[in-house]
Each structure stands twice: as C-alpha cells, then as structure tokens.
Design a protein around this motif. Structure first.
Motif, PDB file in Angstrom:
ATOM      1  N   ARG A 198       0.831  -1.203   0.000  1.00 23.69           N
ATOM      2  CA  ARG A 198       0.000   0.000   0.000  1.00 23.69           C
ATOM      3  C   ARG A 198       0.863   1.250   0.000  1.00 23.69           C
ATOM      4  NH1 ARG A 198      -2.314  -2.065   4.501  1.00 23.69           N
ATOM      5  NH2 ARG A 198      -1.548  -0.255   5.665  1.00 23.69           N
ATOM      6  N   GLU A 329      -9.671   0.994   0.642  1.00 27.35           N
ATOM      7  CA  GLU A 329      -8.647   1.137   1.667  1.00 27.35           C
ATOM      8  C   GLU A 329      -7.755   2.329   1.365  1.00 27.35           C
ATOM      9  OE1 GLU A 329      -6.310  -2.312   4.079  1.00 27.35           O
ATOM     10  OE2 GLU A 329      -5.862  -2.173   1.940  1.00 27.35           O
ATOM     11  N   GLU A 333      -3.465   3.571   5.593  1.00 27.00           N
ATOM     12  CA  GLU A 333      -4.497   3.011   6.470  1.00 27.00           C
ATOM     13  C   GLU A 333      -4.049   2.984   7.929  1.00 27.00           C
ATOM     14  OE1 GLU A 333      -8.136   2.003   7.236  1.00 27.00           O
ATOM     15  OE2 GLU A 333      -7.528   2.101   5.121  1.00 27.00           O
TER      16      GLU A 333
END
Length: 390
Positions: A198, A329, A333
């Motif tokens: 991510r 998401e 996060e």
C-alpha cells in the motif's frame, strides 16, 4: 493468458507485456528498438533486462526463450553477459561522450550471443546533443543489434528517438500483486507485505525497501505525519529543514562509499596511492571524477526528496478520498485517525491545491535547479493547517 516463469517471473502485474515480449523473443514482432515506459517502480528496467535475457537464451528463438536457467539467461540477469550492456546515469542528463560510448558498443558484433543488446535505463535523460549522438545508431543499428530504452512516459523521450521505437507500456501493479510478490520472493510476513504494498503505491523497489528495512519504514512514518503537524510557520520551517537534512544524510550514505571506491580505483589506475608524484594526467582525471560525483550526489538528494514528496501526496489523496466518501482502503491506512484530522481541518478542494503545491515544489527542484531546502520551505509554509483549525 498462460503464466510464464523463467526470466519473466519477477515482473509483477505485467502479464500482457510479458506475452508481447515473449512473442518478440520468439521472432513475432521483433524489431531493432523498443521503448519501455511505465510509472516509477513498475519495473521498466527489469522488463528490459528480462527481454534481453530471452533474446540471448539458449532455447531461443522460440516459445521457450527466457528459461532463466541457461548461462546466457543467468549472466544477462547478473549483469555479466558481454553482449548485453546496461547503461544508467546518476547525473541529470547524459553527456555527449556517454552517448558516443553507447554507439561504439552498439557497433560491435556479439561475442557469443545472438544479439548485441544496449539497455538504456534513463532514456529520458538524453538532451538534444546526446540524443542526436545516438539517433543514427538507434534508427539504423547493425543487423544483430537491438536497443532497449526505458523512460517514465513517451513524452519524456526526444521525439526523434521515440518515433524509431516499438512502444512497450507497463502498468502500475496492484497492491495485492505487490504483496504477493514480497511474500513469495522475500518471505515477508503477510501483514508487513500488505503495508509495504500500500505504502509503495505500486513501486516494487520501494515496496522491497519498506518491507525489509526498518529505518526506511521509520523515515516514511515521519514524513506522512507532517500534514497534521504543520500548525505554524515555525513547524513548517522545521519540517522542511528535517526533510532536507534526512535526504542529504540518506544520499550521503548511498554515495559516500561509492565515491571512496572510485577515488581508490583512480589512484590505483594512475599508480598514485597517497605516495610519490602525481602523474600529469591525474589532475584532469580527478577533476572529471569529482564533477561526476557532485552531479550524482545532487541527483541522489533529489531522488530521496522526490520519494518523500510522493509520500506526502499520498496523505492528501487519502484525505480527498475520505472527504468525498470514496470507498476502499487508504494508502496510509495505519494512520487513518491522522488522515481524518486532515479531513476535518480542510476541504477536498484545499487538499487538491496542496497536491498541486507539492508538484510545483518538485518541478522547481527537478527542472529549475532551485535548492531543495528553499523549495521545501516554501512548500511546507503553503501546506500549513488553516488558522481556524490550529
């Protein structure tokens, strides 16, 4: 679409590109020059080197080219195949002499392989002079020479060069694809792999660094927490100073050892190792080397700063997503609560403007040679939390 392994196994999320390159290595659509484009971290140079290995593979030309096990494949990927030249630069631009070295290498016949392959990782760094120096060789190479050029976008390459190339466009891998790659190839725990995937936003090299190096993770965590801390001029100036200092320290750590090794190699080559008289040619060679090291050091600093700027952008993009109620998401996060604070103290329009300010600072440093410290100070002051929310 059939999954491929061998030299293609480390190309994450590029199934269509792999099929196209495998066909070319088998003789379908093969040409004299290819231009690999894609976002940072998408694997442009890795794809070019995998293709170079497939072109040299003992099992080619044919559908089995790119086995990854034969000597030509292994030496190509290791950077030791005499018929595959990998060119990169730490300077802002290629010099004409760099381009002429490429042309000379391209004119040579293969030693043992089927092709003389020239892989240029930074084709976007050709200026008009160095680009013109390689143009003829790219346009009309020898019958057994192929050029593999890499750049972020087609527009980053001189029109005269890109028009001579077959375009290979890579996509940004998805976070699940990157996470799977980290787990599969590096044994990274799934939770850490998911975070790195991510946070890297599809940048494979960045994802590896985040997954494998705690110091890299800590530096990023510090950067993504700046937006909620910019509550005044003092905080903004401190953040800018810290970011510039960390970038220089990281760049120095990368280049310091290399600089020392280059100096030792130069001294040895001229028979001058802090003893005796310096040969007449030594001073000129030392000056040239030092100038090159300064260019490389500046580029390293800019690269480190640029990475931090993209981390900052990710926070404001997350804030925009939360502000408009977009599903999915967040990139960040793990600091959702801090992103929510940014949302409460701003609007999507303001956060979009902040992203534009970050890219303006990036352009000032990259294109107009504004000192990083100065550009970062101006940027951080602009990014401050609105007074009503301090």
């Amino acid at each position: 679409m059939t999954a491929r392994h061998g030299v293609w196994g480390d190309l994450v999320g590029q199934a269509r590109v792999v099929e196209s390159l495998a066909d070319a290595a088998a003789g379908k659509g093969m040409t004299h020059a290819f231009l690999f484009t894609g976002p940072p971290g998408s694997g442009r140079s890795n794809a070019a080197m995998a293709f170079a290995a497939a072109l040299q593979c003992e099992r080619g030309p044919g559908p089995e080219a790119g086995c990854g096990a034969c000597q030509p494949c292994r030496t190509t990927l290791a950077g030791s195949n005499p018929d595959v030249t990998r060119v990169r630069t730490d300077s802002v631009q290629f010099l004409v002499r760099d381009a002429r070295d490429m042309v000379r290498k391209a004119a040579m016949s293969p030693v043992s392989g089927r092709w003389q392959v020239i892989v240029v990782e930074d084709a976007d760094r050709f200026n008009e002079s160095s680009g013109n120096a390689v143009l003829k060789a790219v346009e009309e190479p020898g019958p057994r020479t192929v050029w593999l050029l890499c750049a972020p976008t087609v527009e980053d390459v001189l029109p005269t060069i890109r028009s001579r190339c077959r375009l290979v466009s890579l996509a940004t891998p998805t976070a699940p694809q990157v996470a799977d790659f980290l787990v599969r190839t590096a044994g990274v725990p799934e939770s850490l792999a998911a975070y790195a995937a991510r946070a890297s936003q599809g940048h494979i090299g960045r994802a590896k660094a985040l997954a494998l190096d705690e110091a890299t993770r800590n530096r990023r965590r510090e950067v993504v927490r700046y937006p909620r801390r910019l509550t005044g001029i003092g905080a903004a100036m401190t953040a800018a100073s810290n970011l510039a200092e960390v970038a220089k320290e990281e760049a120095d750590a990368i280049t310091g050892e290399l600089d020392a090794r280059e100096k030792a190699d130069l001294d040895q080559a001229f028979g001058y190792e802090d003893k005796g008289r310096r040969p007449r040619e030594y001073a000129a060679a030392l000056k040239e080397m030092t100038e090159g090291q300064k260019r490389r050091a500046r580029r390293r600093v800019l690269d480190v700063v640029d990475r931090s700027l993209m981390d900052l952008v990710s926070v404001y993009r997350d804030a925009i997503a939360l502000g408009v109620g977009a599903p999915g998401e967040l990139v960040n996060e793990e600091i959702r609560d801090e992103v929510e604070e940014v949302v409460r103290a701003s609007t999507p329009e303001l956060n979009l403007q902040r992203i534009e300010w970050i890219f303006a600072a990036r352009e000032q440093m990259m294109e107009f040679n504004v000192p990083p410290a100065l550009a970062l100070e101006s940027m951080m002051v602009a990014l401050r939390v609105p007074e009503a929310h301090r």
